[in-house]
Design a protein around this motif. Structure first.
Motif, PDB file in Angstrom:
ATOM      1  N   GLY A  25       0.798  -1.429   0.174  1.00  0.00           N
ATOM      2  CA  GLY A  25       0.018   0.045   0.114  1.00  0.00           C
ATOM      3  C   GLY A  25       0.752   1.309   0.064  1.00  0.00           C
ATOM      4  O   GLY A  25       0.454   2.242  -0.703  1.00  0.00           O
ATOM      5  N   LEU A  26       1.884   1.365   0.657  1.00  0.00           N
ATOM      6  CA  LEU A  26       2.740   2.491   0.689  1.00  0.00           C
ATOM      7  C   LEU A  26       3.644   2.609  -0.741  1.00  0.00           C
ATOM      8  O   LEU A  26       3.760   3.728  -1.195  1.00  0.00           O
ATOM      9  N   ARG A  27       3.897   1.388  -1.293  1.00  0.00           N
ATOM     10  CA  ARG A  27       4.531   1.424  -2.369  1.00  0.00           C
ATOM     11  C   ARG A  27       3.290   2.109  -3.531  1.00  0.00           C
ATOM     12  O   ARG A  27       3.728   2.973  -4.308  1.00  0.00           O
ATOM     13  N   ALA A  28       1.878   1.901  -3.539  1.00  0.00           N
ATOM     14  CA  ALA A  28       0.854   2.622  -4.310  1.00  0.00           C
ATOM     15  C   ALA A  28       1.105   3.936  -3.946  1.00  0.00           C
ATOM     16  O   ALA A  28       0.850   4.692  -5.022  1.00  0.00           O
ATOM     17  N   VAL A  29       1.178   4.435  -2.755  1.00  0.00           N
ATOM     18  CA  VAL A  29       1.194   6.146  -2.549  1.00  0.00           C
ATOM     19  C   VAL A  29       2.392   6.424  -3.237  1.00  0.00           C
ATOM     20  O   VAL A  29       2.335   7.730  -3.898  1.00  0.00           O
ATOM     21  N   ILE A 299      -2.177  -1.894  -6.362  1.00  0.00           N
ATOM     22  CA  ILE A 299      -1.655  -0.950  -7.015  1.00  0.00           C
ATOM     23  C   ILE A 299      -0.215  -0.930  -6.719  1.00  0.00           C
ATOM     24  O   ILE A 299       0.803  -1.078  -7.438  1.00  0.00           O
ATOM     25  N   GLY A 300       0.122  -1.505  -5.388  1.00  0.00           N
ATOM     26  CA  GLY A 300       1.503  -1.385  -4.916  1.00  0.00           C
ATOM     27  C   GLY A 300       1.935  -2.561  -5.565  1.00  0.00           C
ATOM     28  O   GLY A 300       3.283  -2.789  -5.927  1.00  0.00           O
ATOM     29  N   ARG A 301       1.221  -3.675  -5.585  1.00  0.00           N
ATOM     30  CA  ARG A 301       1.729  -5.075  -6.311  1.00  0.00           C
ATOM     31  C   ARG A 301       2.364  -4.732  -7.691  1.00  0.00           C
ATOM     32  O   ARG A 301       3.300  -5.383  -8.069  1.00  0.00           O
ATOM     33  N   ILE A 302       1.672  -4.048  -8.488  1.00  0.00           N
ATOM     34  CA  ILE A 302       2.141  -3.624  -9.897  1.00  0.00           C
ATOM     35  C   ILE A 302       2.720  -2.553 -10.036  1.00  0.00           C
ATOM     36  O   ILE A 302       2.993  -1.935 -11.172  1.00  0.00           O
ATOM     37  N   SER A 303       3.121  -1.804  -8.829  1.00  0.00           N
ATOM     38  CA  SER A 303       3.926  -0.423  -9.073  1.00  0.00           C
ATOM     39  C   SER A 303       5.138  -0.529  -9.914  1.00  0.00           C
ATOM     40  O   SER A 303       5.330   0.506 -10.467  1.00  0.00           O
ATOM     41  N   TYR A 304       5.758  -1.316  -9.901  1.00  0.00           N
ATOM     42  CA  TYR A 304       6.938  -1.463 -10.494  1.00  0.00           C
ATOM     43  C   TYR A 304       6.752  -1.109 -12.382  1.00  0.00           C
ATOM     44  O   TYR A 304       7.462  -0.469 -12.795  1.00  0.00           O
ATOM     45  N   GLY A 305       5.854  -2.173 -12.683  1.00  0.00           N
ATOM     46  CA  GLY A 305       5.194  -1.784 -13.881  1.00  0.00           C
ATOM     47  C   GLY A 305       4.642  -0.632 -14.253  1.00  0.00           C
ATOM     48  O   GLY A 305       4.792   0.028 -15.397  1.00  0.00           O
ATOM     49  N   ILE A 306       4.023   0.025 -13.161  1.00  0.00           N
ATOM     50  CA  ILE A 306       3.318   1.449 -13.347  1.00  0.00           C
ATOM     51  C   ILE A 306       4.418   2.339 -13.411  1.00  0.00           C
ATOM     52  O   ILE A 306       4.555   3.063 -14.243  1.00  0.00           O
TER      53      ILE A 306
END
Length: 376
Positions: A25-29, A299-306
């Protein structure tokens, strides 16, 4: 790489080797800060604060994994470590680079060979720092280059710490001192070196990674004192809101600002580290709940691709709809970035992630081992 999810009760979430959804979740932020900045929405002037959050998270997770292996085996298998890094990072990186190259060719009828060479050799940060090379839709590769250069040396440093010191608290304090020294070193370069040299250089922007690494050892050392005042209401109700306020203020400054180099990058890293500490150790962590919600975790799980795919997509949308208001295009840009990252993750990345277990160090035989399992 996932296992059981930690509960969101009032007790500290440090339990047996566990997946922590709030970290995703923090990755998503962090990635949303970057996206808003790169969409040129005025509420965020620079995505650098999001990158600083990523740096602290990366240092924390990588050091937790490496130190656990060193404790169990007395060594770190560098070959397996680097293979795992390649399996995690290379697939989406290559996909994004191909997309960038094709889009660049369609627009200019020329292949961007220089940019491609810089991207694939993980030297984007130094190309920007020393020569101010503009990389277009892969300009954001600089942060990945810093992390990759950090990964080259950090396993050896962790192994040295494990062999020379037994106390995790001392290791953490030593790395805290190194973090402060790096921040002071960068601050001393202001008004002497360019903003590009300071912002993109490994030596001048690695304090967040080192601070995250220090945090890993400090959390290990505090496991036996989880009910201390550091983990209670003061942390959740005073420290964390102050950290969020600091991050919001820093988002209004650009990375070229001398104040960011003097204090801002370090303040962002400290705020991120305290938030991570709260998510891991806080007995009154209200932030753990929203960051553990399914949309945030996804969103955090796919944040690298985002992160990798968004800038080529954003620039392609701007090219396709010239003159359109930024706020009008923003939902389209976000939707396309999320769709592309989802397709990359589920269509390609997760298949390579499954291969990582073939190169993992053996799990300890003890049932009471502790650590962090996350997508590092």
């Amino acid at each position: 790489m996932q296992s059981s999810r930690c509960s969101n009760t009032g007790q500290s979430p440090i339990v047996n080797r566990t997946y922590y959804p709030a970290l995703d979740g923090l990755r998503a932020v962090a990635v949303m800060i970057v996206l808003v900045a790169h969409a040129h929405i005025r509420v965020v002037s620079s995505g650098g604060v999001g990158v600083d959050i990523f740096f602290v998270l990366s240092g924390f997770l990588i050091t937790t994994i490496l130190s656990a292996e060193a404790e169990r085996r007395g060594n770190i298998d560098l070959r397996n470590f680097y293979i795992r890094r390649v399996l995690r990072l290379a697939p989406c990186l290559l996909l994004t680079t191909v997309v960038f190259a094709v889009l660049a060719y369609l627009q200019t009828q020329r292949w961007p060979w220089t940019q491609l060479a810089i991207a694939l050799t993980h030297t984007a940060n130094w190309a920007r720092a020393l020569f101010d090379v503009k990389l277009g839709a892969i300009d954001h590769y600089w942060s990945l280059a810093i992390e990759e250069q950090y990964y080259l040396v950090w396993p050896v440093i962790v192994l040295g710490l494990e062999r020379s010191m037994r106390d995790n608290g001392r290791k953490g304090l030593l790395l805290l001192a190194a973090t402060l020294a790096l921040a002071l070193y960068r601050s001393a370069m202001v008004d002497t070196f360019s903003a590009e040299r300071i912002y993109f250089g490994l030596d001048t922007h690695m304090d967040g990674l080192v601070l995250g690494s220090a945090l890993s050892y400090l959390i290990k050392s505090l496991r036996g004192n989880r009910d201390s005042v550091l983990n209670g209401r003061i942390l959740g109700l005073l420290v964390v809101p102050a950290c969020i306020a600091v991050i919001l203020v820093l988002c209004r400054l650009t990375w070229q600002s001398p104040w960011m180099a003097r204090l801002g990058f370090f303040a962002a890293a400290v705020a991120a580290a305290l938030i991570i500490y709260d998510l891991m150790m806080g007995s009154a962590s209200w932030l753990r709940v929203p960051l553990s919600l399914a949309p945030s975790v996804y969103i955090g799980r796919i944040s690298y691709g985002i992160y990798l795919l968004h800038l080529p997509i954003f620039q392609a949308v701007d090219h396709a709809f010239p003159g359109t208001r930024l706020l009008t295009l923003f939902p389209l840009k976000i939707a396309l970035a999320l769709a592309a990252a989802s397709a990359s993750y589920y269509g390609m990345e997760r298949h390579f992630l499954k291969l990582k277990k073939l190169f993992a160090s053996p799990e300890p035989p003890r049932a009471d081992s502790e650590g962090v399992r996350a997508q590092a």
